[in-house]
Design a protein around this motif. Structure first.
Motif, PDB file in Angstrom:
ATOM      1  N   ILE A 163       8.454   0.386   1.000  1.00 29.23           N
ATOM      2  CA  ILE A 163       8.568  -1.029   0.629  1.00 29.23           C
ATOM      3  C   ILE A 163       7.964  -1.256  -0.749  1.00 29.23           C
ATOM      4  CG2 ILE A 163       7.740  -3.352   1.181  1.00 29.23           C
ATOM      5  CD1 ILE A 163       7.999  -2.592   4.143  1.00 29.23           C
ATOM      6  N   ALA A 164       6.792  -0.693  -0.973  1.00 31.96           N
ATOM      7  CA  ALA A 164       6.123  -0.856  -2.274  1.00 31.96           C
ATOM      8  C   ALA A 164       6.994  -0.321  -3.404  1.00 31.96           C
ATOM      9  CB  ALA A 164       4.776  -0.150  -2.260  1.00 31.96           C
ATOM     10  N   VAL A 181       5.670  -5.423  -9.370  1.00 34.69           N
ATOM     11  CA  VAL A 181       4.346  -6.043  -9.339  1.00 34.69           C
ATOM     12  C   VAL A 181       4.515  -7.563  -9.332  1.00 34.69           C
ATOM     13  CG1 VAL A 181       2.210  -6.415 -10.629  1.00 34.69           C
ATOM     14  CG2 VAL A 181       3.167  -4.105 -10.436  1.00 34.69           C
ATOM     15  N   GLY A 182       3.807  -8.217  -8.413  1.00 30.37           N
ATOM     16  CA  GLY A 182       3.895  -9.667  -8.276  1.00 30.37           C
ATOM     17  C   GLY A 182       4.857 -10.122  -7.183  1.00 30.37           C
ATOM     18  N   GLN A 183       5.759  -9.228  -6.764  1.00 34.92           N
ATOM     19  CA  GLN A 183       6.670  -9.578  -5.665  1.00 34.92           C
ATOM     20  C   GLN A 183       5.950  -9.382  -4.324  1.00 34.92           C
ATOM     21  OE1 GLN A 183      10.179  -7.165  -6.545  1.00 34.92           O
ATOM     22  NE2 GLN A 183      11.043  -8.822  -7.770  1.00 34.92           N
ATOM     23  N   LYS A 184       6.561  -9.940  -3.273  1.00 44.91           N
ATOM     24  CA  LYS A 184       5.804 -10.058  -2.031  1.00 44.91           C
ATOM     25  C   LYS A 184       6.476  -9.429  -0.809  1.00 44.91           C
ATOM     26  CE  LYS A 184       3.405 -14.211  -3.578  1.00 44.91           C
ATOM     27  NZ  LYS A 184       3.253 -15.671  -3.434  1.00 44.91           N
ATOM     28  N   LEU A 185       5.616  -9.030   0.107  1.00 41.16           N
ATOM     29  CA  LEU A 185       5.984  -8.572   1.436  1.00 41.16           C
ATOM     30  C   LEU A 185       5.426  -9.604   2.415  1.00 41.16           C
ATOM     31  CD1 LEU A 185       6.843  -6.520   3.636  1.00 41.16           C
ATOM     32  CD2 LEU A 185       4.656  -5.355   3.256  1.00 41.16           C
ATOM     33  N   VAL A 186       6.319 -10.229   3.184  1.00 43.40           N
ATOM     34  CA  VAL A 186       5.913 -11.245   4.157  1.00 43.40           C
ATOM     35  C   VAL A 186       6.402 -10.783   5.525  1.00 43.40           C
ATOM     36  CG1 VAL A 186       5.972 -13.691   4.754  1.00 43.40           C
ATOM     37  CG2 VAL A 186       6.222 -12.998   2.356  1.00 43.40           C
ATOM     38  N   PHE A 187       5.494 -10.605   6.464  1.00 46.50           N
ATOM     39  CA  PHE A 187       5.924 -10.047   7.739  1.00 46.50           C
ATOM     40  C   PHE A 187       5.078 -10.549   8.899  1.00 46.50           C
ATOM     41  CE2 PHE A 187       2.705  -7.136   6.113  1.00 46.50           C
ATOM     42  CZ  PHE A 187       2.021  -6.669   7.234  1.00 46.50           C
ATOM     43  N   ALA A 188       5.622 -10.347  10.095  1.00 48.30           N
ATOM     44  CA  ALA A 188       4.928 -10.688  11.334  1.00 48.30           C
ATOM     45  C   ALA A 188       4.747  -9.429  12.156  1.00 48.30           C
ATOM     46  CB  ALA A 188       5.714 -11.732  12.119  1.00 48.30           C
ATOM     47  N   TYR A 215      -1.618   1.260  -0.388  1.00 45.24           N
ATOM     48  CA  TYR A 215      -0.371   1.397  -1.146  1.00 45.24           C
ATOM     49  C   TYR A 215      -0.131   0.248  -2.126  1.00 45.24           C
ATOM     50  CZ  TYR A 215       0.510   5.481   1.589  1.00 45.24           C
ATOM     51  OH  TYR A 215       0.388   6.741   2.141  1.00 45.24           O
ATOM     52  N   GLY A 216      -1.220  -0.315  -2.620  1.00 48.34           N
ATOM     53  CA  GLY A 216      -1.109  -1.224  -3.751  1.00 48.34           C
ATOM     54  C   GLY A 216      -0.711  -2.642  -3.421  1.00 48.34           C
ATOM     55  N   TYR A 258       1.516 -12.077   7.897  1.00 52.66           N
ATOM     56  CA  TYR A 258       0.943 -11.530   6.661  1.00 52.66           C
ATOM     57  C   TYR A 258       1.761 -11.943   5.442  1.00 52.66           C
ATOM     58  CZ  TYR A 258      -2.218  -7.911   8.667  1.00 52.66           C
ATOM     59  OH  TYR A 258      -3.237  -7.225   9.287  1.00 52.66           O
ATOM     60  N   THR A 259       1.080 -12.248   4.351  1.00 56.07           N
ATOM     61  CA  THR A 259       1.689 -12.288   3.029  1.00 56.07           C
ATOM     62  C   THR A 259       0.891 -11.337   2.145  1.00 56.07           C
ATOM     63  OG1 THR A 259       2.410 -14.586   3.241  1.00 56.07           O
ATOM     64  CG2 THR A 259       2.255 -13.683   1.009  1.00 56.07           C
ATOM     65  N   ALA A 260       1.586 -10.328   1.607  1.00 52.54           N
ATOM     66  CA  ALA A 260       0.932  -9.339   0.749  1.00 52.54           C
ATOM     67  C   ALA A 260       1.683  -9.254  -0.569  1.00 52.54           C
ATOM     68  CB  ALA A 260       0.902  -7.983   1.432  1.00 52.54           C
ATOM     69  N   GLU A 261       0.955  -9.253  -1.654  1.00 45.84           N
ATOM     70  CA  GLU A 261       1.555  -9.190  -2.994  1.00 45.84           C
ATOM     71  C   GLU A 261       1.332  -7.801  -3.588  1.00 45.84           C
ATOM     72  OE1 GLU A 261       0.655 -11.115  -7.356  1.00 45.84           O
ATOM     73  OE2 GLU A 261       0.682 -12.461  -5.624  1.00 45.84           O
ATOM     74  N   LYS A 262       2.397  -7.267  -4.183  1.00 45.14           N
ATOM     75  CA  LYS A 262       2.255  -5.953  -4.801  1.00 45.14           C
ATOM     76  C   LYS A 262       1.459  -6.067  -6.095  1.00 45.14           C
ATOM     77  CE  LYS A 262       4.641  -1.949  -6.683  1.00 45.14           C
ATOM     78  NZ  LYS A 262       5.910  -1.226  -6.896  1.00 45.14           N
ATOM     79  N   THR A 263       0.355  -5.330  -6.146  1.00 49.90           N
ATOM     80  CA  THR A 263      -0.443  -5.253  -7.369  1.00 49.90           C
ATOM     81  C   THR A 263      -0.202  -3.931  -8.084  1.00 49.90           C
ATOM     82  OG1 THR A 263      -2.339  -4.224  -6.263  1.00 49.90           O
ATOM     83  CG2 THR A 263      -2.241  -6.639  -6.287  1.00 49.90           C
ATOM     84  N   GLY A 264       0.229  -2.928  -7.313  1.00 46.03           N
ATOM     85  CA  GLY A 264       0.416  -1.599  -7.874  1.00 46.03           C
ATOM     86  C   GLY A 264      -0.877  -0.830  -8.008  1.00 46.03           C
ATOM     87  N   ILE A 265      -1.962  -1.434  -7.540  1.00 46.55           N
ATOM     88  CA  ILE A 265      -3.273  -0.790  -7.645  1.00 46.55           C
ATOM     89  C   ILE A 265      -3.764  -0.438  -6.243  1.00 46.55           C
ATOM     90  CG2 ILE A 265      -5.664  -1.037  -8.415  1.00 46.55           C
ATOM     91  CD1 ILE A 265      -4.663  -3.191 -10.380  1.00 46.55           C
ATOM     92  N   ALA A 266      -3.805   0.837  -5.947  1.00 47.00           N
ATOM     93  CA  ALA A 266      -4.257   1.282  -4.641  1.00 47.00           C
ATOM     94  C   ALA A 266      -5.758   1.065  -4.498  1.00 47.00           C
ATOM     95  CB  ALA A 266      -3.924   2.751  -4.443  1.00 47.00           C
ATOM     96  N   LYS A 267      -6.160   0.659  -3.308  1.00 48.90           N
ATOM     97  CA  LYS A 267      -7.573   0.423  -3.035  1.00 48.90           C
ATOM     98  C   LYS A 267      -8.011   1.235  -1.810  1.00 48.90           C
ATOM     99  CE  LYS A 267      -7.514  -4.329  -4.787  1.00 48.90           C
ATOM    100  NZ  LYS A 267      -7.728  -5.747  -4.429  1.00 48.90           N
TER     101      LYS A 267
END
Length: 375
Positions: free
Chosen positions: A176-177, A182-189, A225-226, A242-251
């Motif tokens: 998915i990533a 970057v800045g686009q979103k993953l929204v899921f249940a 996965y960023g 969940y709403t998760a935004e792609k940053t491209g920076i793994a943590k």
């Protein structure tokens, strides 16, 4: 049965899984069929636990073409109707323009969303679609994986009650990533699996829900996965939005080992059902009327595999039009509409259907006030 081996932890990648419990010869399909019972396929449902994380997972998987041989879920009932309405509103808060939905099934989420928006386009990738598509809803037949190709525009990816089905959750989130900027979103249940298993719901873990991957570890994988978690909302006892935004920076982060906690929850689930089946069999033996079993799905299959006596069960009851008149895979029980209870006087209904219990109880009592619920 030729299994797909999953002998590595889905969290750590280590080959150190500890065997936990095996259901021998469990039905591999959770729907209803017109075929003869002799054609049903069974396989060992073998659960193992990761000693470093506590995540429980199947270590032998069923090939997808066998497991998902046809669509068997159609989101019937008021709980599902309200859920789709609420999740569609949740997605709308992110103002998406081009949505790709993974595993859209009958397309109810897409239909609700499109009806309430003007400009958004929606694409559904689904191996067994029940939606024909429309001007604003495109159907892509197939599975979403690392090799999936799509030439349409995407600014948001969504899915509902899907990630618990995937065989490699880290590869799934990475795929998915890779398809988002970057800045686009993953929204899921995602189902509230910890709550479900604590409440002994039989739809928590099975051949389709192949892992006890709670929201705690979903957070970990998203960060790995960023993705940055913009919002995490617990929806009733049903799901987590969940709403998760792609940053491209793994943590990469450390996680707390849930081994002791999760192992106890799972083994309590097993112990509870062994006691429950003994009790239900006694109640049926003592009951002087007809007995029905509600839920032509994994709910009933689990009860049957734990040893529920079918000799007094007249039929299965289910509200799904997809299932009526068909046989529950792995059994000889045929599905009838709950309306058959009308005018029957005192009858028993076994009701172990997870979060849907209250709505179904209300329904069957309205059909027949003399129903005796066995649970």
């Amino acid at each position: 049965m030729k299994y797909i081996t999953r002998d590595k932890s889905i969290i750590t990648g280590e080959k150190n899984l500890e065997p936990l419990y095996t259901f021998k010869n469990f039905p591999v399909f959770f729907g209803c069929v017109d075929t003869d019972a002799k054609d049903d396929v069974r396989a060992d449902m073998s659960w193992a636990i990761c000693p470093e994380s506590g995540v429980i997972q199947l270590d032998k998987l069923i090939p997808l073409e066998i497991l998902y041989q046809s669509q068997h879920v159609d989101g019937t009932g008021p709980t599902w109707k309200q859920y789709y309405q609420d999740f569609a509103k949740y997605i709308e808060l992110q103002n998406p323009l081009n949505v790709l939905e993974i595993g859209g099934g009958q397309g109810e989420l897409a239909d609700i969303f499109i009806e309430h928006t003007k400009d958004t386009t929606w694409a559904i990738v689904e191996p067994n679609p029940l939606h024909e598509g429309s001007d604003r809803i495109k159907i892509v037949k197939g599975f979403f994986d690392k090799d999936f190709s799509y030439d349409g525009k995407i600014d948001t990816i969504t899915f509902s009650q899907l990630m618990e089905h995937v065989y490699d959750p880290q590869e799934f989130i990475k795929s998915i990533a890779d398809r988002l900027e970057v800045g686009q979103k993953l929204v899921f249940a995602y189902p509230n699996l910890k709550k479900w298993l604590e409440e002994k719901y039989t739809n928590a873990l099975n051949f389709e829900h192949t892992m006890f991957l709670t929201d705690y570890f979903i957070d970990y994988i998203l960060n790995l996965y960023g993705f940055s978690i913009v919002d995490k909302t617990f929806y009733k006892t049903h799901s987590v939005f969940y709403t998760a935004e792609k940053t491209g920076i793994a943590k990469p982060a450390k996680f707390e080992n849930k081994y002791t906690e999760y192992k106890k929850i799972f083994l309590d689930f097993i112990s509870y059902h062994n006691d429950l089946i003994a009790d239900l069999n006694t109640k049926m033996s003592d009951f002087d009327g007809e007995v029905y079993l509600f839920g032509a799905h994994i709910f009933s299959q689990y009860l049957l595999e734990f040893g529920l006596d079918t000799s007094k069960i007249v039929a299965l009851l289910d509200n799904s039009n997809l299932k009526e008149g068909k046989r529950l895979y792995g059994s000889n029980l045929v599905v009838q509409n709950p309306a058959v209870l009308a005018g029957k006087g005192r009858v028993g209904v076994i009701l172990k259907v997870g979060i849907y219990r209250d709505e179904i109880l209300k329904q069957i009592q309205e059909i027949n006030p003399n129903v005796v619920v066995l649970e």
